[in-house]
Design a protein around this motif. Sequence first.
Motif, short mmCIF file in Angstrom:
data_model
loop_
_atom_site.label_atom_id
_atom_site.label_comp_id
_atom_site.label_asym_id
_atom_site.label_seq_id
_atom_site.Cartn_x
_atom_site.Cartn_y
_atom_site.Cartn_z
N ALA A 31 1.28 -7.71 -21.99
CA ALA A 31 2.42 -7.71 -21.08
C ALA A 31 2.97 -9.12 -20.92
O ALA A 31 4.19 -9.35 -21.00
N TYR A 32 2.08 -10.10 -20.75
CA TYR A 32 2.58 -11.45 -20.51
C TYR A 32 2.95 -12.17 -21.79
O TYR A 32 3.63 -13.19 -21.74
N LEU A 33 2.54 -11.61 -22.96
CA LEU A 33 3.03 -12.18 -24.21
C LEU A 33 4.52 -11.92 -24.34
O LEU A 33 5.28 -12.80 -24.79
N THR A 34 4.96 -10.72 -23.92
CA THR A 34 6.40 -10.44 -23.98
C THR A 34 7.16 -11.42 -23.08
O THR A 34 8.22 -11.92 -23.45
N TYR A 35 6.58 -11.69 -21.92
CA TYR A 35 7.19 -12.65 -20.99
C TYR A 35 7.23 -14.04 -21.61
O TYR A 35 8.28 -14.72 -21.62
N ALA A 36 6.07 -14.45 -22.18
CA ALA A 36 5.99 -15.78 -22.79
C ALA A 36 6.99 -15.90 -23.93
O ALA A 36 7.66 -16.94 -24.08
N GLU A 37 7.13 -14.81 -24.71
CA GLU A 37 8.06 -14.86 -25.83
C GLU A 37 9.48 -15.12 -25.34
O GLU A 37 10.19 -15.98 -25.85
N ARG A 38 9.87 -14.37 -24.29
CA ARG A 38 11.24 -14.54 -23.79
C ARG A 38 11.44 -15.92 -23.20
O ARG A 38 12.51 -16.53 -23.36
N GLY A 57 10.58 -15.00 -12.58
CA GLY A 57 10.60 -13.78 -13.40
C GLY A 57 9.22 -13.30 -13.80
O GLY A 57 9.08 -12.55 -14.77
N LEU A 58 8.18 -13.69 -13.04
CA LEU A 58 6.82 -13.37 -13.46
C LEU A 58 6.51 -11.87 -13.44
O LEU A 58 5.58 -11.42 -14.08
N LEU A 59 7.27 -11.11 -12.66
CA LEU A 59 6.98 -9.67 -12.59
C LEU A 59 7.81 -8.87 -13.59
O LEU A 59 7.76 -7.65 -13.59
N GLN A 60 8.57 -9.58 -14.43
CA GLN A 60 9.44 -8.90 -15.40
C GLN A 60 8.69 -7.91 -16.29
O GLN A 60 9.16 -6.78 -16.47
N PRO A 61 7.51 -8.28 -16.88
CA PRO A 61 6.80 -7.31 -17.72
C PRO A 61 6.47 -6.02 -16.99
O PRO A 61 6.57 -4.94 -17.55
N LEU A 62 6.07 -6.14 -15.70
CA LEU A 62 5.74 -4.95 -14.93
C LEU A 62 6.98 -4.09 -14.72
O LEU A 62 6.94 -2.86 -14.82
N ALA A 63 8.11 -4.76 -14.44
CA ALA A 63 9.35 -4.01 -14.25
C ALA A 63 9.74 -3.28 -15.53
O ALA A 63 10.14 -2.12 -15.50
N ASP A 64 9.59 -3.97 -16.69
CA ASP A 64 9.89 -3.34 -17.98
C ASP A 64 9.01 -2.13 -18.20
O ASP A 64 9.47 -1.06 -18.62
N GLY A 65 7.71 -2.31 -17.93
CA GLY A 65 6.76 -1.21 -18.11
C GLY A 65 7.14 -0.02 -17.25
O GLY A 65 7.16 1.13 -17.71
N LEU A 66 7.46 -0.30 -15.97
CA LEU A 66 7.81 0.78 -15.05
C LEU A 66 9.06 1.50 -15.54
O LEU A 66 9.14 2.73 -15.52
N LYS A 67 10.04 0.71 -16.02
CA LYS A 67 11.27 1.32 -16.50
C LYS A 67 10.98 2.28 -17.65
O LYS A 67 11.46 3.41 -17.66
N LEU A 68 10.17 1.83 -18.61
CA LEU A 68 9.86 2.70 -19.75
C LEU A 68 9.08 3.92 -19.30
O LEU A 68 9.22 5.02 -19.83
#
Lengths: 337, 200
Positions: A31-38, A57-68
């Motif tokens: 999850a945080y690799l996607t964040y680190a990449e961005r 934007g630290l909670l962005q991966p969780l938001a993405d996961g929830l969206k999917l």
Amino acid sequence: MAELFASTIWPVTVLVFQILLIVVPLLFAVAYLTYAERKVIAAMQLRQGPMVVGPYGLLQPLADGLKLFVKETVIPTGANKVVFLLAPMITFILALIGWAVIPFGDGLVLADINVGVLYLFAVSSLGVYGIIMAGWASNSRYAFLGALRSSAQMVSYEIAIGLIIISVLISAESLNLSEIVRAQGEQGWYVFWHFPMFVIFLVSILAETNRHPFDLPEDESSLVTGYNVEYSSMTFALFFLGEYANMILMSAIASVLFLGGWLPPLQVWPLTWIPGPLWFILKICLVLFVFIWARATLPRYRYDQLMRLGWKVLLPLSLAWVVLTAGVVVAFRHLPA
Amino acid sequence: MSVELFVFWMLALVAVASAVLVISAKNPVHSVLFLILCFFNAAGLFVLIGAEFLAMVLVVVYVGAVAVLFMFVVMMLDINFVRLREGFLNYLPIGGLVGLVLLAELVLVGASWALKEPAIAAAPATAELDNTRALGRVLYTEHFLVFQIAGFVLLVSIIGAIALTLRERVGVKRQDIARQVHRRPAETLVLERVEPGKGV
């Protein structure tokens, strides 16, 4: 009952706990690799990257996961349902089971098997099934073309990876990953002895994980997004997680084979004080940074150039290196008869 | 029942069941997938008798390479599944005969194995010599010639496959990397000052 508990139930419970101890941090890392990449790409392009969800934007991966997670899973009518649903699962599971043999520290390994390297090679060569099954089952031309491209690519670069692994095995005289790391403790890291192979290995793992500049299966401009074009919601998320978990796995393999696994760079006091697993994680992050760096800076290869690089450049070079390594080992080291 | 026995029965049952499904599945792609499952269970059986090197090689070679090619071919074919089933009864006698011969041979092998003294264990049980090393020592010393001949057969088949499929096509524009790299600006670029109102 007590005997059954001691012989079967307790070891199985311990094993399940150990597996969770690997898988849960791994998913967190994905999850945080996607964040680190961005964030890294944003920094390289003088942007800020995700800044809205949570602090920095630290909670962005969780938001993405929830969206999917809350989206609808669409299965095309022409699709072969079983294979269509099986493909993302296979991709995801294969990205996870490789971790069983990765040594995080001296003795810190789930399954210390004697053929660890071959196991990893087998797992990575199976990765092609998830993609080819997805492409076929989607019953879509874009997906199928993407799957064909990517399987040809993965099969081609696997050969170079296999030959590089053989060079490392000849030097370490073992197929056990922990033994390979220990051999590097005695002989020096293989990134120094096998430096050209380390570079080729990095190039090959970029191709093997379908990452930039070799992300032809996901070529937006010519294939929409390739093999996963028909996937939505959680099925897509599994592909996504699988791809990133594969990146981390490949980085871990690179650190074990070339960067001395859990060993500190020098056996001096402040460095030996840092625990082995931390060194290992640092090295994985270093290789992952190269992955992201390549994505931010390199343009995509054309397909025939990709094939030419794999078969006409990397394969002969790594084959020559195997012969060279074997020659050096025979000439300078005592071998058992 | 010990855990090992349970695992053996599970692997063996799945292997046999998937082998049956390989020949009975309607869709050829499903057949290939069941074939892969069958290979996996065979690899599991190898691990169970302590032949972990063979198990991994089975997965790498057959599942990772051979079955991928099968899959490629089967997916690219445009097969009418109904027509494919039509000749089933016509082929049944000869197919059954082949199956019977294979079964008889397997029974003979099994019987001779059972009757013989247990001289060779399935895997070397020595603690210090793992199975990869043991295999390598035998392969590169005693059976060196056979190993080399096998290598040559493979080489010949590679060259044969290339010779069969390679054809010279005329009029194909190929990229010559060496020529591209050695190109100098003087050879390709001409700078001209164009007068307004006139062409080059």
